[in-house]
Design an enzyme around this catalytic site. Structure first.
Site, short mmCIF file in Angstrom:
data_model
loop_
_atom_site.label_atom_id
_atom_site.label_comp_id
_atom_site.label_asym_id
_atom_site.label_seq_id
_atom_site.Cartn_x
_atom_site.Cartn_y
_atom_site.Cartn_z
N LYS A 51 0.81 -1.20 0.00
CA LYS A 51 0.00 0.00 0.00
C LYS A 51 0.85 1.26 0.00
CE LYS A 51 -3.38 -2.07 3.13
NZ LYS A 51 -3.88 -1.99 4.54
N ASP A 111 14.23 -0.89 2.05
CA ASP A 111 14.80 -1.06 3.38
C ASP A 111 15.78 -2.24 3.31
OD1 ASP A 111 14.99 -0.66 6.16
OD2 ASP A 111 13.37 -2.06 6.56
P1 IMP Z 1 12.12 -4.20 2.41
O1 IMP Z 1 11.54 -5.43 1.79
O2 IMP Z 1 12.75 -4.48 3.74
O3 IMP Z 1 13.03 -3.41 1.50
O4 IMP Z 1 10.94 -3.29 2.86
C1 IMP Z 1 10.17 -2.61 2.03
C2 IMP Z 1 8.84 -2.30 2.68
O5 IMP Z 1 8.93 -2.22 4.12
C3 IMP Z 1 8.41 -0.92 2.25
O6 IMP Z 1 7.71 -1.00 1.04
C4 IMP Z 1 7.59 -0.45 3.42
O7 IMP Z 1 6.26 -0.88 3.27
C5 IMP Z 1 8.21 -1.11 4.63
N1 IMP Z 1 9.14 -0.20 5.33
C6 IMP Z 1 10.49 -0.25 5.37
N2 IMP Z 1 11.01 0.74 6.10
C7 IMP Z 1 9.96 1.47 6.53
C8 IMP Z 1 9.86 2.68 7.30
O8 IMP Z 1 10.84 3.30 7.76
N3 IMP Z 1 8.60 3.11 7.52
C9 IMP Z 1 7.49 2.48 7.05
N4 IMP Z 1 7.55 1.38 6.31
C10 IMP Z 1 8.77 0.87 6.04
MG MG Z 2 5.71 -0.69 0.56
#
Ligand code: IMP
Ligand code: MG
Length: 185
Positions: A51, A111
Site C-alpha cells: 500500500k 529497506d
Molecule cells: P524491504 O523489503 O525491507 O526493503 O521493505 C520494504 C517495505 O517495508 C516498504 O515498502 C515499506 O512498506 C516497509 N518499510 C520499510 N522501512 C519502513 C519505514 O521506515 N517506515 C514504514 N515502512 C517501512
Molecule cells: Mg511498501
C-alpha cells in the site's frame, strides 16, 4: 507505544519532519523529467507497490509526460509495528500481461531490499520490454539483500519513517510529509 487511536497519541508519534511536502513535490517534478528522458515519448506502465506507494504513485504519474498506464500490486513485508518478518507475500497481482510494456516499478521505500528483489525477479520472468525501479526513499544502511534502484528521490539514514503513504501499524499514511516516527511514546 503511543495509542494512535487518540488524536494526542497520533500527534505525539511524529518526532520530527525529515522531508517537507515542498521538498517532496520538487523531487517528484525532477523525477518526472528523468522518466520522460528515459523513455523519450515511448509509453510506459507504472506499477505501484501497495500500500505504501499509493500517494507517491498519484503524484509521480502526474509528473510524467510520456503516455502512461498504471497498475497495482500488493506486496506485504511488514505485518505490524516496525519489524520486518522477512517474508514477502504478493497478496494482489497485476491484471496486465506486461510483455508489451516498458515497466517502471514505483516503490515507497527500500529497506532490507527483500520486497523489491522478489518483485523484480517475478516481473522480469514475465519478459517486459524493459524494467526500472523508482523509489521515493532509500535506506541503504539497512540492506540485507543487495538491491540498487534506478532512481531514489531521497536517501535517508536508518530511521523508521512515517507519512506520505508510509505507515506504522497502518496509521500515518495520510501525513503530507515524511517524518521520523517517535518510538518513545
Ligand atoms: P524491504 O523489503 O525491507 O526493503 O521493505 C520494504 C517495505 O517495508 C516498504 O515498502 C515499506 O512498506 C516497509 N518499510 C520499510 N522501512 C519502513 C519505514 O521506515 N517506515 C514504514 N515502512 C517501512
Ligand atoms: Mg511498501
Amino acid at each position: 507505544m503511543a495509542d494512535f487511536h487518540t488524536l494526542d497519541g497520533f500527534n505525539r508519534s511524529v518526532k520530527n519532519v525529515l522531508i517537507t511536502k515542498e521538498e517532496i513535490a520538487e523531487a517528484i517534478a525532477q523525477a518526472g523529467k528523468k522518466i520522460d528522458e528515459w523513455y523519450d515519448g515511448r509509453p510506459i506502465l507504472l506499477v505501484s507497490i501497495l500500500k505504501g506507494s499509493f500517494v507517491f504513485m498519484a503524484d509521480i504519474c502526474r509528473a510524467v509526460s510520456v503516455p502512461c498506464e498504471i497498475g497495482f500490486m500488493c506486496a506485504k513485508s511488514y505485518y505490524s509495528g516496525t519489524v520486518s518478518t522477512g517474508v514477502v507475500k504478493i497478496t494482489m497481482d497485476l491484471d496486465q500481461d506486461i510483455s508489451n510494456y516498458h515497466v517502471v516499478i514505483v516503490e515507497d521505500i527500500i529497506d532490507t531490499g527483500r520486497t523489491l528483489n522478489d518483485v523484480v525477479k517475478m516481473l522480469k520472468a514475465r519478459n517486459p520490454l524493459s524494467l526500472r525501479v523508482v523509489t521515493l526513499l532509500d535506506k541503504p544502511e539497512r540492506r540485507i539483500v543487495e538491491f540498487k534502484p534506478d532512481l531514489a528521490l531521497f536517501t535517508i539514514p536508518d530511521l523508521f519513517v512515517i507519512g506520505y503513504g508510509l505507515d506504522c501499524a497502518e496509521y500515518f499514511r495520510n501525513l503530507p510529509y515524511i517524518a521520523e516516527f517517535n518510538q518513545d511514546t
